[in-house]
Design a protein around this motif. Structure first.
Motif, PDB file in Angstrom:
ATOM      1  N   ARG A  29      27.752   1.398  25.784  1.00  0.00           N
ATOM      2  CA  ARG A  29      27.108   0.917  24.571  1.00  0.00           C
ATOM      3  C   ARG A  29      27.455   1.643  23.386  1.00  0.00           C
ATOM      4  NH1 ARG A  29      22.752   1.732  28.475  1.00  0.00           N
ATOM      5  NH2 ARG A  29      22.151   3.914  27.693  1.00  0.00           N
ATOM      6  N   ALA A  30      27.835   3.010  23.443  1.00  0.00           N
ATOM      7  CA  ALA A  30      28.540   3.601  22.412  1.00  0.00           C
ATOM      8  C   ALA A  30      29.738   2.998  21.812  1.00  0.00           C
ATOM      9  CB  ALA A  30      29.017   5.043  23.161  1.00  0.00           C
ATOM     10  N   VAL A  31      30.471   2.292  22.685  1.00  0.00           N
ATOM     11  CA  VAL A  31      31.944   1.727  22.187  1.00  0.00           C
ATOM     12  C   VAL A  31      31.449   0.511  21.418  1.00  0.00           C
ATOM     13  CG1 VAL A  31      33.894   0.394  22.918  1.00  0.00           C
ATOM     14  CG2 VAL A  31      33.295   2.490  24.041  1.00  0.00           C
ATOM     15  N   GLN A  32      30.233  -0.063  21.968  1.00  0.00           N
ATOM     16  CA  GLN A  32      29.699  -1.386  21.370  1.00  0.00           C
ATOM     17  C   GLN A  32      29.330  -0.899  19.775  1.00  0.00           C
ATOM     18  OE1 GLN A  32      27.018  -3.817  23.692  1.00  0.00           O
ATOM     19  NE2 GLN A  32      28.209  -3.269  25.418  1.00  0.00           N
ATOM     20  N   ILE A  33      28.679   0.111  19.757  1.00  0.00           N
ATOM     21  CA  ILE A  33      28.233   0.757  18.382  1.00  0.00           C
ATOM     22  C   ILE A  33      29.433   1.024  17.482  1.00  0.00           C
ATOM     23  CG2 ILE A  33      26.896   2.336  17.301  1.00  0.00           C
ATOM     24  CD1 ILE A  33      24.941   2.602  19.855  1.00  0.00           C
ATOM     25  N   SER A  34      30.434   1.371  18.055  1.00  0.00           N
ATOM     26  CA  SER A  34      31.756   1.908  17.382  1.00  0.00           C
ATOM     27  C   SER A  34      32.268   0.626  16.812  1.00  0.00           C
ATOM     28  CB  SER A  34      32.575   2.499  18.387  1.00  0.00           C
ATOM     29  OG  SER A  34      32.063   3.859  18.445  1.00  0.00           O
ATOM     30  N   GLU A  35      32.178  -0.474  17.746  1.00  0.00           N
ATOM     31  CA  GLU A  35      32.781  -1.808  16.934  1.00  0.00           C
ATOM     32  C   GLU A  35      31.901  -2.182  16.088  1.00  0.00           C
ATOM     33  OE1 GLU A  35      32.689  -3.909  20.672  1.00  0.00           O
ATOM     34  OE2 GLU A  35      35.110  -3.138  21.296  1.00  0.00           O
ATOM     35  N   LEU A  36      30.499  -2.115  16.207  1.00  0.00           N
ATOM     36  CA  LEU A  36      29.746  -2.913  15.568  1.00  0.00           C
ATOM     37  C   LEU A  36      29.775  -2.031  13.797  1.00  0.00           C
ATOM     38  CD1 LEU A  36      26.961  -4.170  14.449  1.00  0.00           C
ATOM     39  CD2 LEU A  36      25.717  -2.257  15.165  1.00  0.00           C
ATOM     40  N   THR A  37      29.896  -0.753  13.960  1.00  0.00           N
ATOM     41  CA  THR A  37      30.177   0.080  12.784  1.00  0.00           C
ATOM     42  C   THR A  37      31.693   0.214  12.203  1.00  0.00           C
ATOM     43  OG1 THR A  37      30.304   2.162  13.991  1.00  0.00           O
ATOM     44  CG2 THR A  37      27.965   1.326  13.208  1.00  0.00           C
ATOM     45  N   TYR A  38      32.524  -0.583  13.035  1.00  0.00           N
ATOM     46  CA  TYR A  38      33.928  -0.461  12.362  1.00  0.00           C
ATOM     47  C   TYR A  38      34.529   1.013  12.544  1.00  0.00           C
ATOM     48  CZ  TYR A  38      33.240  -5.065  10.794  1.00  0.00           C
ATOM     49  OH  TYR A  38      32.990  -6.275  10.881  1.00  0.00           O
ATOM     50  N   GLY A  39      34.070   2.049  13.641  1.00  0.00           N
ATOM     51  CA  GLY A  39      34.516   3.142  13.868  1.00  0.00           C
ATOM     52  C   GLY A  39      33.874   4.215  13.032  1.00  0.00           C
ATOM     53  N   ALA A  40      32.580   3.894  12.376  1.00  0.00           N
ATOM     54  CA  ALA A  40      31.952   4.867  11.497  1.00  0.00           C
ATOM     55  C   ALA A  40      31.117   5.798  12.661  1.00  0.00           C
ATOM     56  CB  ALA A  40      31.092   4.189  10.584  1.00  0.00           C
ATOM     57  N   PHE A  41      30.853   4.995  13.814  1.00  0.00           N
ATOM     58  CA  PHE A  41      30.157   5.868  14.704  1.00  0.00           C
ATOM     59  C   PHE A  41      31.304   5.898  15.759  1.00  0.00           C
ATOM     60  CE2 PHE A  41      28.315   5.830  19.202  1.00  0.00           C
ATOM     61  CZ  PHE A  41      27.383   7.112  18.993  1.00  0.00           C
ATOM     62  N   ASP A  42      31.632   7.074  16.385  1.00  0.00           N
ATOM     63  CA  ASP A  42      32.517   7.070  17.460  1.00  0.00           C
ATOM     64  C   ASP A  42      32.378   8.654  18.026  1.00  0.00           C
ATOM     65  OD1 ASP A  42      34.760   7.343  19.053  1.00  0.00           O
ATOM     66  OD2 ASP A  42      36.104   6.851  17.172  1.00  0.00           O
TER      67      ASP A  42
END
Length: 309
Positions: free
Chosen positions: A88-101
């Motif tokens: 799920r964390a990786v999916q959020i990273s993809e959603l935010t273009y790496g702003a969340f990592d």
């Protein structure tokens, strides 16, 4: 345990504050039996402690520890709960273009601003969610670069709150609030069938709320951009670094995210800070059941399409 009695019915809000996961948690349950409420809050605390151990990078038997130790060496089979959380964390990273990592480099000193800026620049290629390899069939996690690490400082407490809410509901608690360091997760209704609300405010004028937002059955998380540190409701927020450029961002004073889970709300608040008002609103407006309130550094208020102030 603090009990807040109401005159509208025989229900009471029972509260207890405790330090967990390095922060202050306040667990509130609605009921009419103080002994049962005390037991239920104990169950929630036990679950939060379980999650903290699960996500520990120092516990020898945690998947996170083994994944980090084998960075650049070999994939590690993770327990199902940890694997799903990383996915799920990786999916959020993809959603935010790496702003969340959730990735970082070993040895990063986050207490030193100069070191943090230098480390942020180094992580652009080495420590990146793009270098996390997930194998769903074998349930393995591989960090491609030696020195890479993963951690859940940004969304771990939110996930723990979600889990605590779940076990409380499974144990008959129909309504309550979990406050994890100032971020809120609610379910059910207050005594008197009143919705749970929060008074959102400008980070620099915390005692002057501008709106009462209904947050029943939702999570509400706020992230603040400050030059060094800002203390809002006894919660300290560190300076936010732009992950692409490695320097402190400006333009947004605070971001509040409303979503069905505390894990997602916690994860999304800081990314919106880094990408700006327009991009942040555009991103949030594409998501179902997610809303936000943004205050810029001029005190102007912006809301997503699902919030009307």
């Amino acid at each position: 345990m603090l009990a807040i009695k109401t005159l509208t019915d025989n229900l009471t809000i029972y509260k207890r504050s405790v330090r967990l996961m390095g922060d202050k948690f306040e667990i509130s349950v609605v009921g009419n039996n103080p002994l049962l409420a005390d037991e239920q809050i104990d169950i929630a605390i036990d679950e939060i402690n379980r999650v903290e151990k699960l996500l520990s990078a120092f516990s020898d038997d945690s998947s996170i520890n083994r994944i980090n130790r084998n960075a650049g060496i070999a994939p590690v089979q993770a327990d199902g709960e940890t694997f799903r959380l990383i996915n799920r964390a990786v999916q959020i990273s993809e959603l935010t273009y790496g702003a969340f990592d959730i990735t970082y480099l070993a040895g990063k000193n986050e207490d030193n601003a100069d070191v943090a800026v230098k480390a942020a620049k180094q992580t652009k290629t080495l420590a990146s969610y793009k270098n996390i390899v997930l194998d769903a069939v074998n349930q393995t996690v591989f960090l491609k670069e030696a020195g890479m690490r993963i951690g859940f400082g940004a969304n771990g407490k939110g996930y723990a709150a979600d889990r605590a809410k779940y076990v409380l509901q499974m144990n008959g608690v129909d309504a309550g609030v979990i406050n994890s360091g100032g971020d809120l997760l609610t379910w059910g209704l207050q005594p008197g069938a009143m919705p749970w609300t929060v008074a959102d405010a400008d980070a620099e004028q915390a005692n002057q709320p501008f709106a009462d937002l209904e947050i029943s059955n939702m999570a509400f998380a706020t992230s603040v951009n400050a030059e060094n540190y800002a203390s809002i409701s006894n919660k300290k927020f560190v300076n936010v670094l732009n992950p692409k450029k490695g320097f402190p961002v400006s333009g947004i004073s605070s971001v509040s995210i409303l979503s069905p889970t505390a894990e997602f709300a916690d994860a999304m608040a800081s990314p919106v800070l880094t990408i700006g008002v327009n991009a942040g609103l555009y991103m949030i407006n594409q998501l179902n059941q997610v809303a936000c309130v943004i205050i810029d550094d001029q005190g102007r208020v912006y809301t997503s399409k699902d919030i009307s102030l």
